[in-house]
Design an enzyme around this catalytic site. Structure first.
Site, PDB file in Angstrom:
ATOM      1  N   ARG A 102       0.872  -1.171   0.000  1.00 62.71           N
ATOM      2  CA  ARG A 102       0.000   0.000   0.000  1.00 62.71           C
ATOM      3  C   ARG A 102       0.911   1.223   0.000  1.00 62.71           C
ATOM      4  NH1 ARG A 102       2.432   1.589   3.755  1.00 62.71           N
ATOM      5  NH2 ARG A 102       0.914   3.266   3.918  1.00 62.71           N
TER       6      ARG A 102
ATOM      7  N   ARG B  13      -7.397  -0.278  -6.764  1.00 64.25           N
ATOM      8  CA  ARG B  13      -7.650   0.762  -5.754  1.00 64.25           C
ATOM      9  C   ARG B  13      -7.911   2.086  -6.480  1.00 64.25           C
ATOM     10  NH1 ARG B  13      -4.092   1.039  -0.469  1.00 64.25           N
ATOM     11  NH2 ARG B  13      -5.971   2.132   0.239  1.00 64.25           N
TER      12      ARG B  13
ATOM     13  N   ASP C   9      -1.861  10.746  -1.704  1.00 55.51           N
ATOM     14  CA  ASP C   9      -2.152   9.739  -2.732  1.00 55.51           C
ATOM     15  C   ASP C   9      -2.501  10.367  -4.066  1.00 55.51           C
ATOM     16  OD1 ASP C   9      -2.666   8.304  -0.065  1.00 55.51           O
ATOM     17  OD2 ASP C   9      -2.504   6.728  -1.571  1.00 55.51           O
TER      18      ASP C   9
END
Ligand code: MRU
Length: 365
Positions: free
Chosen positions: A52, A93, A247
């Site tokens: 991640r 994702r 992100d």
């Protein structure tokens, strides 16, 4: 970065048919390698968060495309196989933009190579390039962020600089160095006294599990705090600087980062604590302007909120936190508007969180 004094990256090609990662679901209690041998393995590793963090998600997707090329049937079905693999990885994702950038780069480079064998070589080189580029960008973020900490240290006459960070934007989230942690490691390695407040980061506790582990391995003084403690610490002068990762960063400087980042930025503003976001340019989404309106926010399983994972009697266990049957909602990220951000620390330097700031650093866009 180091585990038990040995240098590792968070992902690497071990042999032509094998990529290895650390299984981050089991950290810090079990330090286990995980083998990725197929496109499907890479997709699962991203979806189930064995890896991640935005840059590492991108690097893993790139290796997923490498496997997809190896797995593709020769002949007329080859291109369709590659396209489907890219679409499949694309859906793992939704928020970290590095994923989509890596897939786009892989596809562009693959289009330039003819024949399956050439495409395999091209895919391997491009995936390795994406990983190496990420590590170098993070190293440079460390160089550019270091003066921020040096200046505070000088103003505090060498007393420890207290830095608060949220989630894990360390080397485990990247390929090496980390983003938010890179300036911290650079300062520590230079002998500047630092202390890090580590937000635990519910529900998956990336701060308590991963950032604390990284800092401990590097010898950096740190304290794990509950997610809600930051405001209190800031009111009492116990935070000199906040640094987080992101992100996805819009061209106007809004950032999406792990849920709770926005509240830290509000508290920092109210207490005049500088709030910096560290990012490689791979996390900039130049197509978006308004983060709140445009950035897709991941919603994950309610069970991640209802249960908590820990270490008991020599093994990892999950325990139920909520009354059985109480519904839970699990928003993975929130958006911090540019107006709350003191500056963006990139591989090319520090800029204002604004379109003018970003385009001055990246004029080629
Ligand atoms: O859900 P995660 O663990 O992938 O979220 C990670 C983060 O929010 C990080 O802060 C972000 O990816 C920046 S990583 C350098």
């Amino acid at each position: 970065m180091k585990i038990n004094h040995l240098h590792y990256r968070s992902i690497w090609l071990q042999s032509d048919a094998l990529v290895q990662i650390f299984d981050q679901c089991r950290f810090p209690h079990e330090i286990e390698l995980m083998d990725l041998r197929s496109m499907e393995d890479c997709a699962r590793a991203i979806r189930d968060m064995h890896v991640r963090g935005a840059p590492l998600i991108g690097a893993t997707a790139a290796w997923g495309m490498y496997f997809a090329v190896r797995e593709a049937p020769e002949g007329v079905e080859f291109e369709a196989h590659i396209r489907q693999a890219a679409e499949y990885l694309n859906a793992t994702r939704p928020t970290a933009v590095d994923l989509f950038r890596a897939l786009r780069l892989m596809q562009e480079q693959l289009a330039n190579a003819g024949g399956k064998e050439n495409k395999i070589v091209q895919a391997r080189q491009t995936a390795q390039f994406i990983a190496d580029e990420s590590a170098e960008q993070c190293r440079m973020i460390g160089e550019h962020g270091l003066p921020l900490i040096e200046a505070i240290s000088a103003a505090k006459a060498g007393n420890p600089v207290n830095i608060l960070t949220h989630c894990n934007a360390g080397w485990l989230a990247c390929v090496d160095y980390g983003t938010a942690t890179a300036p911290i490691y650079a300062a520590f390695d230079k002998g500047i006294p630092v202390h890090v407040w580590v937000d635990e980061t519910r529900p998956l506790n990336q701060g308590a599990r991963l950032t604390a582990f990284e800092l401990q391995q590097h010898g950096v003084p740190h304290t794990v705090i509950t997610d809600n403690a930051g405001g209190h610490l800031m009111q009492h002068g116990l935070v000199d600087l906040v640094i987080t990762g992101t992100d996805r960063t819009t061209r106007c400087g809004d950032v999406a980062n792990k849920i709770g980042t926005y509240l830290k930025a509000l508290a920092a503003k109210d207490n005049a604590v500088p709030f910096y976001v560290a990012l490689p340019s791979s996390t900039i989404d130049w197509s978006m302007r308004d983060g709140v309106a445009e950035i897709p926010i991941e919603e994950r399983s309610a069970t991640e909120v209802q249960y908590i994972q820990g270490w008991k009697n020599g093994k990892i266990e999950q325990v139920l936190l909520t009354p059985p049957g109480s519904p839970a909602a699990n928003y993975g990220f929130d958006v911090t508007p540019a107006r709350l951000i003191t500056g963006l620390v990139t591989e090319r330097g520090i800029c204002e969180a604004s379109e003018a700031g970003l385009t001055a650093l990246f004029p080629e866009i």
